[in-house]
Design an enzyme around this catalytic site. Structure first.
Site, PDB file in Angstrom:
ATOM      1  N   ASP A   1       0.367   5.144   0.732  1.00  0.00           N
ATOM      2  CA  ASP A   1      -0.529   6.219   1.155  1.00  0.00           C
ATOM      3  C   ASP A   1       0.020   7.541   0.643  1.00  0.00           C
ATOM      4  OD1 ASP A   1      -2.131   4.380   2.493  1.00  0.00           O
ATOM      5  OD2 ASP A   1      -0.841   4.460   4.261  1.00  0.00           O
TER       6      ASP A   1
ATOM      7  N   GLU B   1       0.854  -1.195   0.000  1.00  0.00           N
ATOM      8  CA  GLU B   1       0.000   0.000   0.000  1.00  0.00           C
ATOM      9  C   GLU B   1       0.885   1.237   0.000  1.00  0.00           C
ATOM     10  OE1 GLU B   1      -2.567  -0.115   3.448  1.00  0.00           O
ATOM     11  OE2 GLU B   1      -2.726   2.066   3.552  1.00  0.00           O
TER      12      GLU B   1
ATOM     13  N   GLU C   1      -2.846  10.961   3.514  1.00  0.00           N
ATOM     14  CA  GLU C   1      -3.795  10.709   4.607  1.00  0.00           C
ATOM     15  C   GLU C   1      -3.795  11.999   5.392  1.00  0.00           C
ATOM     16  OE1 GLU C   1      -4.207   6.402   6.127  1.00  0.00           O
ATOM     17  OE2 GLU C   1      -2.079   6.833   6.122  1.00  0.00           O
TER      18      GLU C   1
ATOM     19  N   HIS D   1       4.197   1.338   2.501  1.00  0.00           N
ATOM     20  CA  HIS D   1       3.899   0.092   3.231  1.00  0.00           C
ATOM     21  C   HIS D   1       4.187  -1.105   2.323  1.00  0.00           C
ATOM     22  CE1 HIS D   1       1.521   1.894   6.601  1.00  0.00           C
ATOM     23  NE2 HIS D   1       1.024   2.706   5.691  1.00  0.00           N
TER      24      HIS D   1
END
Ligand SMILES: *[C@@H]1O[C@H](CO)[C@@H](O)[C@H](O)[C@H]1NC(C)=O
Length: 342
Positions: free
Chosen positions: A154, A152, A157, A168
């Site tokens: 991001d 993942e 956020e 991640h």
């Protein structure tokens, strides 16, 4: 004609809101689909106005408390066929940008734009039903169980008080169930406030980036193997370089690199370094837009060392849904292509 249209729209699949975006310089029209978990049954059609999701041209809005009673939404971008997800390979000197209006997102909210290594066609060739989610916390549902994990990224956020971008990577390729592989669940995140730049991002003109007004977020992916994820902003026609905080009295960093992650305490190895993230990104990621709150607030994003918010019950889902039910995010002008400037 009107009657005929209604008849057909009920008979066939739901009317997914369309979204225009730019892909390698060309305009594309794709479609928004909400995650499977927002459906009453696995195959039920979704009324997007009822879940607070609307589009207009290149602009997409998500609302917290929606007419149907659903809270927020997690959406994916389908390509023009409406049956597969659009894929983005975020390596090799490419950039991903969008405009965002964060002005109505108080402490405790999380408006996230992120990518995950989902299958292009969903779980069982049913991407049009929003299936096949996976992430670095293994929250993807398979047969009613939260088990599916994947790498993942991001990209964003944030609420109007705090922001972070985070890698991640996982130890495996594609998706896996928990136990047969692992993902870097805390990730390597760049949050300037955490490292002392407390006047960079916030809701007034005294901040470098003023979240009461719309701005452009540009994220650049340098090298293949990936070596660096850079960031800059544009607001009111002005380019704003990323914050460049001194991390733990060691060195200044304005991007995610292995050196930054090491200084920040993540000790990157071959499974968790930026090249590992890049290997997953090179296989193509699905784009997700998500608006959510949490029973415990969003302290890891916006409270204590991470931001100026109170965190905890002051920012809990119950508080937000009572005091700020209309909280919403507006994303627009998604663009992906070669780096425009370095
Ligand atoms: C969709 O939801 C909106 C908002 O709740 C409602 O006004 C509209 O009637 C619904 N449309 C259909 C076809 O049910």
């Amino acid at each position: 004609m009107f009657v005929v249209f209604l008849f057909f729209s009920n008979l066939f699949a739901e009317s997914n809101p369309s979204l225009t975006y730019t892909y390698n310089g060309a305009s594309r029209t794709g479609y928004i689909v909400v995650d499977q978990e927002w459906r009453d049954t696995a195959t039920a059609d979704v009324n997007y106005s009822a879940i607070g999701v609307s589009t207009s041209g290149s602009s997409l809005t998500q609302v917290l408390v929606t007419p149907s009673g659903a809270i927020g939404s997690r959406l994916y971008l389908l390509d023009s066929t409406k049956s597969s997800y659009e894929l983005f390979a975020l390596v090799g000197n490419v950039e991903f940008s969008y405009d965002v209006d964060m002005s109505d997102l108080p402490c405790g909210m999380n408006a996230a734009l992120y990518t995950i290594e989902m299958n292009k066609n969903g779980l069982k060739n049913d991407a049009q039903l929003g299936t096949g989610y996976c992430d670095a916390q293994f929250l993807g549902m398979v047969d009613g169980k939260q088990v599916s994990g994947c790498a993942e990224l991001d990209i964003w956020e944030a609420n109007r008080e705090a922001t972070v971008y985070t890698t991640h990577p996982c130890t495996f390729t594609g998706q896996s169930t928990k136990g047969s592989g692992s993902c870097q669940s805390d990730g390597c995140g760049f949050n300037a406030y955490r490292y002392g730049e407390k006047n960079f991002y916030g809701p007034s003109s005294s901040f470098t980036l003023d979240t009461t007004k719309k701005f452009t977020v540009v994220t650049q992916f340098i090298g293949n193997p990936l070596t660096e994820i850079k960031r800059y902003y544009i607001q009111g026609g002005k380019t704003i370089p990323n914050a460049n905080p001194l991390v733990y009295n060691t060195a200044n960093y304005d991007s995610i690199t292995d050196a930054f992650c090491k200084t920040a305490g993540h000790n990157p190895d071959t499974n968790t370094n930026i090249a590992a993230m890049g290997k997953s990104l090179a296989r193509g990621h699905v784009l997700s837009f998500s608006l959510w709150d949490s029973n415990d607030g969003m302290g890891w994003l916006d409270a204590s060392e991470y931001g100026p918010c109170p965190g905890g019950t002051a920012d809990s889902a119950a508080t937000l849904e009572k005091n700020h039910p209309g909280s919403h995010v507006v994303w627009s002008n998604v663009k992906f292509g070669p780096v425009s400037n370095l």
